[in-house]
Design an enzyme around this catalytic site. Sequence first.
Site, PDB file in Angstrom:
ATOM      1  N   THR A 178       0.792  -1.231   0.000  1.00 40.33           N
ATOM      2  CA  THR A 178       0.000   0.000   0.000  1.00 40.33           C
ATOM      3  C   THR A 178       0.826   1.283   0.000  1.00 40.33           C
ATOM      4  O   THR A 178       0.352   2.316  -0.469  1.00 40.33           O
ATOM      5  CB  THR A 178      -0.939   0.029   1.217  1.00 40.33           C
ATOM      6  OG1 THR A 178      -0.172  -0.074   2.425  1.00 40.33           O
ATOM      7  CG2 THR A 178      -1.931  -1.122   1.152  1.00 40.33           C
ATOM      8  N   ASP A 179       2.052   1.249   0.506  1.00 40.84           N
ATOM      9  CA  ASP A 179       2.786   2.499   0.709  1.00 40.84           C
ATOM     10  C   ASP A 179       3.057   3.264  -0.580  1.00 40.84           C
ATOM     11  O   ASP A 179       3.012   4.493  -0.601  1.00 40.84           O
ATOM     12  CB  ASP A 179       4.107   2.232   1.437  1.00 40.84           C
ATOM     13  CG  ASP A 179       3.909   1.976   2.918  1.00 40.84           C
ATOM     14  OD1 ASP A 179       2.761   2.105   3.386  1.00 40.84           O
ATOM     15  OD2 ASP A 179       4.888   1.641   3.603  1.00 40.84           O
ATOM     16  N   LYS A 257      -2.875   7.554  -0.128  1.00 43.37           N
ATOM     17  CA  LYS A 257      -2.950   6.902   1.178  1.00 43.37           C
ATOM     18  C   LYS A 257      -2.875   7.987   2.243  1.00 43.37           C
ATOM     19  O   LYS A 257      -1.861   8.655   2.390  1.00 43.37           O
ATOM     20  CB  LYS A 257      -1.810   5.897   1.342  1.00 43.37           C
ATOM     21  CG  LYS A 257      -1.872   5.112   2.646  1.00 43.37           C
ATOM     22  CD  LYS A 257      -0.774   4.055   2.722  1.00 43.37           C
ATOM     23  CE  LYS A 257      -0.831   3.287   4.035  1.00 43.37           C
ATOM     24  NZ  LYS A 257       0.204   2.235   4.125  1.00 43.37           N
TER      25      LYS A 257
END
Length: 448
Positions: A178-179, A257
């Site tokens: 996800t980063d 994010k």
Amino acid sequence: MLEGYRGKALEFLSSHNVDVGDLIELQKDGLSIKGVVMPSYSKEDDIIVIKLDNGYNIGVSISGISNFKLVEKKRQNIQVNKGEQKPLKEKSEVKIISTGGTIVSKVEYETGAVRPALTTEEIINFMPEINEIAKIDAEVLFSILSENMKPEYWIKIAESAKKALDEGNLGVVIAHGTDTMAYTASALAFSFKSLTGPIVLVGSQRSSDRPSSDSPINLYSAILVAKNSPFAEVTINMHGESSDTYTLVHRGVKVRKMHTSRRDAFQSINDIPLAKVFWKEKEIKLLRNDYIKRKEENALDAKFDTRVFLLKYYPGINPEIIEYLISSGIRGIIVEGTGLGHTSTEFVDYFKKATKDGVFIGMTSQCLFGRVNMNVYTTGRLLQESGVTPLEDMLPETALVKLMWVLAHESDLDKIRSLMLTNFVGEINYRHVPEYFPRWFHDGIRLQ
């Protein structure tokens, strides 16, 4: 092999003939603890990491342990080969390409290792309900932490996705950490001039061995979107709230994010998502109708020039950094300016020199929400006169990836400016409405 262990813990486990992956039982402080020994990442040298039956890991200090017992030894040598996959008996509808992250990884309790689910069968076992919505095929392209993602890997992902779509798959799901997922989504979005189906990036904020994992629902809904959605865009599909009701499908160039650990960390910025997916009902609810539709062919143009720099302005930053960047061969700089798109006026002369040398300077805002407007204040006008190009409401990360793609295709500064201001895949939103800005919680809460 006692991976990560040292000092007292290493000596203790070795003396009991225990390896990572072995089942142990012990007594400590009146409690009975039973579980699998896991690799250690603790800074302390007296901690044993144990995975309990409920899926959680705990750290236990060896001090005060009594009645330690090795219950069972289980060791298997597992080799993960990049690109390994099992042939399907029938044609797939959705291709799952794994690049790393926890979304399609599983804990091998016999060894304590976390490895990617390699085959179609393993993914079906991971969530059997997938069988009800699509025929899938799976491939491990590579297995890396998302912070180790590189532009050269973006190209490989794009080529694999094109191959899958050319083979007749209705859509592609890309499992990704996800980063840096938003960077990859932007890269793929600019790389494809047309798509026959959606490319859906999906990840997990909670690893699959945790009871609160978001992996199964995110993956299930991503497959649903890849097969059934009417749009053919590069998207990110993640939890839409902290519970398990629905996921949101975000346009890949307008998403970020926004939380380190929440399951609903991904949010559309200056935009609304393309769709809301109610996975239990197998329903895709479109939230807008201006999506890019499925085309007849997949046209790929994946090239990136990495000679770029993302510069975050802060009070007191030395403008001489621009000279250093120019001397190091940088061809383009994306500035995260303050407010409407500002730096100190000390940068004006340095930006003039940069643009004279053919270096592109693009301005975005640290605010993220809203657009830059460099015509309001004198500083903004001076920066524009020095050669800085305001980049509307583009996210800094999206602008950086777009600049990599543009520089790989053009060398003339005026044409670079023109391409950076061309709205290729919805990265620029010319009309903002109040609903785009989140309403933070303003009522008081009682903190215990």
